[in-house]
Scaffold this active site. Structure first.
Site, PDB file in Angstrom:
ATOM      1  N   PRO A 288      -7.069   1.136  -2.898  1.00  0.00           N
ATOM      2  CA  PRO A 288      -6.664   0.462  -3.904  1.00  0.00           C
ATOM      3  C   PRO A 288      -6.814   0.823  -5.512  1.00  0.00           C
ATOM      4  O   PRO A 288      -7.186   1.399  -6.077  1.00  0.00           O
ATOM      5  CB  PRO A 288      -8.264  -0.240  -3.798  1.00  0.00           C
ATOM      6  CG  PRO A 288      -8.850   0.426  -3.072  1.00  0.00           C
ATOM      7  CD  PRO A 288      -7.793   1.302  -2.579  1.00  0.00           C
ATOM      8  N   GLU A 289      -5.543  -0.619  -6.105  1.00  0.00           N
ATOM      9  CA  GLU A 289      -5.618   0.160  -7.344  1.00  0.00           C
ATOM     10  C   GLU A 289      -5.486  -1.139  -8.214  1.00  0.00           C
ATOM     11  O   GLU A 289      -6.500  -1.810  -7.908  1.00  0.00           O
ATOM     12  CB  GLU A 289      -3.851  -0.011  -7.861  1.00  0.00           C
ATOM     13  CG  GLU A 289      -2.990   1.298  -6.328  1.00  0.00           C
ATOM     14  CD  GLU A 289      -3.231   2.829  -7.559  1.00  0.00           C
ATOM     15  OE1 GLU A 289      -3.670   2.224  -8.237  1.00  0.00           O
ATOM     16  OE2 GLU A 289      -3.381   3.354  -7.295  1.00  0.00           O
TER      17      GLU A 289
END
Ligand code: ZN
Length: 270
Positions: free
Chosen positions: A2-3
């Site tokens: 997840p960014e």
């Protein structure tokens, strides 16, 4: 992984079910995540959630007495379920609300974190963080000033959280390609115009991803599915050997900042 845009989207997805309601309890099934889950969380009862926010890739749940700080690590995700929904073996933490909803955290690789802080200004993990990329304080002037005298490759510079937060490996690769900059270019050699272009492209790419994420908001209500990480339209990342979208030269790869870097040897200059 997840960014920043995924965390922003997760925050937006769960806010309507948490904000303004009371936490009845927090169930911790597996305290051994990247760091031990703060013991204070299991003691929370009848505390109102006043707001949700994000700093870098941290989700922040504001309560009347302090802050619950979540990080999704390599594989974490949150979704909204009800008590009837079966618990998966990777569902490590539940925030049980007084509206019948549960925010459930799933993390197969357990590199995430759930921590408590009474005061965000003193929270140890936030002390050295640089500006948010979408805020005005992240601008060409700032980046140019930061880049002076730095002999490190520009890719390391962009991924340094003390320079700017939330530019992960994929975004660094893509924005360097858009700017025509080789990932190993020495940071101190950046011109002011190149800094301006980097700032523009970083903002543009993160905003684009957050907007695309908006279409996945309903996924936070699917008890069996997990909100996926965004399928991004990538120009260069992971495309070793494929033709460059600009000039057709074969894309090459090398390791910079401990991570794979993809670049066009013709379009991207040192
Ligand atoms: Zn090219």
């Amino acid at each position: 992984m997840p960014e920043l845009p995924e965390v922003e989207t997760a925050k937006n997805g769960i806010t309507p079910y948490l904000e303004g309601y009371l936490i009845e309890k927090i169930i911790v099934r597996q305290p051994k995540l990247r760091w031990e889950v703060s013991p204070q969380l299991a003691q929370i009862s009848q505390q109102k959630i006043t707001a949700l926010s994000r700093r870098a890739k941290y989700l922040i749940i504001h309560t009347e007495q302090g802050y619950i700080i979540g990080h999704f690590g390599m594989s974490g995700s949150v979704r909204i379920v009800s008590a009837r929904d079966p618990v998966d073996k990777h569902d490590h933490l539940d925030i049980v609300m007084n509206n019948g909803k549960i925010m459930r955290y799933n993390d197969p690789r357990r590199f995430g974190a759930w921590l408590w802080s009474a005061n965000l200004d003193e929270f140890h993990l936030f002390l050295k963080l640089g500006p948010e990329p979408l805020f005005d304080e992240f601008n060409a002037e700032y980046l140019f000033k930061k880049s002076r005298k730095k002999q490190t490759p520009v890719k390391n510079f962009l991924m340094d959280n003390s320079v700017v937060v939330g530019v992960g490996n994929i975004y660094a690769n893509e924005t360097l390609f858009m700017c025509g900059l080789h990932p190993e270019k020495i940071t101190a050699k950046l011109t002011k115009a190149q800094c301006a272009l980097l700032v523009e492209k970083i903002k543009q790419e993160l905003k684009r991803a957050i907007e695309q994420g908006g279409t996945t908001l309903k996924d936070f209500l699917q008890p069996d599915g997990r909100p996926g990480y965004f399928a991004q339209e990538l120009q260069i990342y992971g495309k070793k050997g494929a033709p460059c979208p600009n000039c057709g030269t074969k894309i090459e790869s090398l390791v910079v900042a401990q991570r794979n870097s993809y670049f066009c040897p013709k379009c991207q200059k040192k």
